[in-house]
Motif scaffolding. Structure first.
Motif, PDB file in Angstrom:
ATOM      1  N   VAL A  53       0.747  -1.182  -0.128  1.00 52.74           N
ATOM      2  CA  VAL A  53       0.086  -0.169   0.080  1.00 52.74           C
ATOM      3  C   VAL A  53       0.860   1.110  -0.182  1.00 52.74           C
ATOM      4  O   VAL A  53       0.411   2.160  -0.508  1.00 52.74           O
ATOM      5  N   LEU A 108      -2.002   8.289   1.892  1.00 46.04           N
ATOM      6  CA  LEU A 108      -2.107   6.738   1.810  1.00 46.04           C
ATOM      7  C   LEU A 108      -0.905   6.218   2.154  1.00 46.04           C
ATOM      8  O   LEU A 108      -0.552   5.241   2.935  1.00 46.04           O
ATOM      9  N   ALA A 145      -0.471   3.944   5.563  1.00 49.14           N
ATOM     10  CA  ALA A 145       0.367   2.659   5.335  1.00 49.14           C
ATOM     11  C   ALA A 145       1.585   2.583   6.433  1.00 49.14           C
ATOM     12  O   ALA A 145       1.746   1.400   6.681  1.00 49.14           O
TER      13      ALA A 145
END
Length: 138
Positions: free
Chosen positions: A100, A112, A116
């Protein structure tokens, strides 16, 4: 360990022979056509040489293992072979977090990547401290 050292010595000799041949065939000397492959082969040669030297030095310091002796019997290798960890879910979560994070960098979604990264840090702590708690605690 001597057998392992010889395997890496053979790989090093092979790479020492192949690297100049690759450099010559790709004509990197004159036009600079492929310095990337030549550099990669040189670095691979140095890495295999480093591993061969390490294993060779360790083989001199260690007592001979049963598989290193010509007069060894099968029974000489009997006994405990070492510690093998049981099943674990932590490597899956570490790999998923890294996937990810890579996806976040690829699509320029830094939020993101950060989320992650935090989940990956938790998963890495779980992997490292797996044997300090739970049913497999030492």
């Amino acid at each position: 360990m001597k057998v392992e050292a010889w395997i890496f010595v053979i790989c090093t000799v092979f790479l020492v022979l192949v690297t100049p041949a690759y450099w010559f065939v790709t004509d990197a000397g004159d036009s600079g056509a492929d310095w990337t492959g030549t550099s990669a082969l040189v670095m691979t040669t140095l890495l295999t040489m480093m591993v061969a030297m390490y294993l060779g030095f360790q083989a001199k310091r260690m007592d001979a293992r049963p598989e290193d002796r010509k007069d060894a019997e099968i029974a000489d290798g009997a006994g405990e072979l070492g510690f093998f960890p049981p099943y674990s879910w932590w490597p899956l979560w570490c790999g998923a977090a890294l996937a990810v994070m890579t996806f976040g960098v690829a699509v320029h979604a830094w939020w993101l990547f950060i989320i992650a990264g935090m989940l990956g840090a938790i998963a890495l702590c779980g992997l490292v401290y797996e044997y300090y708690r739970g049913e497999h605690a030492h």
